[in-house]
Design a protein around this motif. Sequence first.
Motif, PDB file in Angstrom:
ATOM      1  N   UNK A 278       0.846  -1.198   0.000  1.00  0.00           N
ATOM      2  CA  UNK A 278       0.000   0.000   0.000  1.00  0.00           C
ATOM      3  C   UNK A 278       0.883   1.250   0.000  1.00  0.00           C
ATOM      4  N   UNK A 279       1.936   1.231   0.802  1.00  0.00           N
ATOM      5  CA  UNK A 279       2.861   2.358   0.859  1.00  0.00           C
ATOM      6  C   UNK A 279       3.538   2.553  -0.496  1.00  0.00           C
ATOM      7  N   UNK A 280       3.946   1.452  -1.130  1.00  0.00           N
ATOM      8  CA  UNK A 280       4.591   1.532  -2.447  1.00  0.00           C
ATOM      9  C   UNK A 280       3.651   2.170  -3.467  1.00  0.00           C
ATOM     10  N   UNK A 281       2.395   1.752  -3.478  1.00  0.00           N
ATOM     11  CA  UNK A 281       1.433   2.343  -4.399  1.00  0.00           C
ATOM     12  C   UNK A 281       1.195   3.811  -4.122  1.00  0.00           C
ATOM     13  N   UNK A 282       1.152   4.175  -2.841  1.00  0.00           N
ATOM     14  CA  UNK A 282       0.937   5.586  -2.486  1.00  0.00           C
ATOM     15  C   UNK A 282       2.122   6.447  -2.899  1.00  0.00           C
ATOM     16  N   UNK A 283       3.323   5.963  -2.646  1.00  0.00           N
ATOM     17  CA  UNK A 283       4.511   6.743  -3.008  1.00  0.00           C
ATOM     18  C   UNK A 283       4.603   6.953  -4.515  1.00  0.00           C
ATOM     19  N   UNK A 284       4.368   5.904  -5.261  1.00  0.00           N
ATOM     20  CA  UNK A 284       4.449   6.019  -6.714  1.00  0.00           C
ATOM     21  C   UNK A 284       3.288   6.858  -7.245  1.00  0.00           C
ATOM     22  N   UNK A 285       2.114   6.700  -6.668  1.00  0.00           N
ATOM     23  CA  UNK A 285       0.957   7.468  -7.112  1.00  0.00           C
ATOM     24  C   UNK A 285       1.107   8.958  -6.874  1.00  0.00           C
ATOM     25  N   UNK A 286       1.777   9.334  -5.798  1.00  0.00           N
ATOM     26  CA  UNK A 286       1.960  10.755  -5.494  1.00  0.00           C
ATOM     27  C   UNK A 286       2.866  11.454  -6.495  1.00  0.00           C
ATOM     28  N   UNK A 287       3.694  10.711  -7.206  1.00  0.00           N
ATOM     29  CA  UNK A 287       4.575  11.331  -8.188  1.00  0.00           C
ATOM     30  C   UNK A 287       3.898  11.541  -9.537  1.00  0.00           C
ATOM     31  N   UNK A 288       2.725  10.986  -9.738  1.00  0.00           N
ATOM     32  CA  UNK A 288       2.052  11.048 -11.045  1.00  0.00           C
ATOM     33  C   UNK A 288       1.234  12.325 -11.187  1.00  0.00           C
ATOM     34  N   UNK A 289       1.039  12.726 -12.436  1.00  0.00           N
ATOM     35  CA  UNK A 289       0.324  13.977 -12.715  1.00  0.00           C
ATOM     36  C   UNK A 289      -1.187  13.866 -12.550  1.00  0.00           C
ATOM     37  N   UNK A 290      -1.748  12.698 -12.799  1.00  0.00           N
ATOM     38  CA  UNK A 290      -3.202  12.558 -12.727  1.00  0.00           C
ATOM     39  C   UNK A 290      -3.562  11.240 -12.050  1.00  0.00           C
ATOM     40  N   UNK A 291      -4.812  11.115 -11.666  1.00  0.00           N
ATOM     41  CA  UNK A 291      -5.275   9.901 -10.998  1.00  0.00           C
ATOM     42  C   UNK A 291      -5.202   8.671 -11.904  1.00  0.00           C
ATOM     43  N   UNK A 292      -5.608   8.739 -13.186  1.00  0.00           N
ATOM     44  CA  UNK A 292      -5.469   7.538 -14.024  1.00  0.00           C
ATOM     45  C   UNK A 292      -4.016   7.075 -14.178  1.00  0.00           C
TER      46      UNK A 292
END
Length: 132
Positions: free
Chosen positions: A61-75
């Motif tokens: 879950x932490x890995x997904x959150x960290x990587x997701x925070x670097x992305x420009x959009x939700x998709x």
Amino acid sequence: MSDATAEPGESDAPDDRAGPLATLDHRMATFRADDRQRRIGLAVALVVGVGVAWLHWLGLVVAGALVGLTCRSLPRALAAGIGVGVVVLATFVLLSPTLAAGELLALGQPAYVAVGSALALPLLGSLTRGVV
């Protein structure tokens, strides 16, 4: 101090009133706008996330959150979450001394739980991008 008695040099910018969350939002937007910083941050987040996932399953879950925070959009964050899951699965299969990919799938239900959690938990973590 009310607006009527404010000094001429003082500004009432929205960032000043909103506090630390507005500052964090501005910093993250600046970070995401720079392609070089974003790619470096994505690589660092992937390495840190896989390292944390190696220690405990909540690290997915932490890995997904960290990587997701670097992305420009939700998709894009959701796609990055799935990508982290694939990297974690590949790492698990490659570093497992006794199991090949076919043998892992032959285990049946435990394999389904391993594959499902490796894909679903980082996806869940990447939903953090929708909040921040």
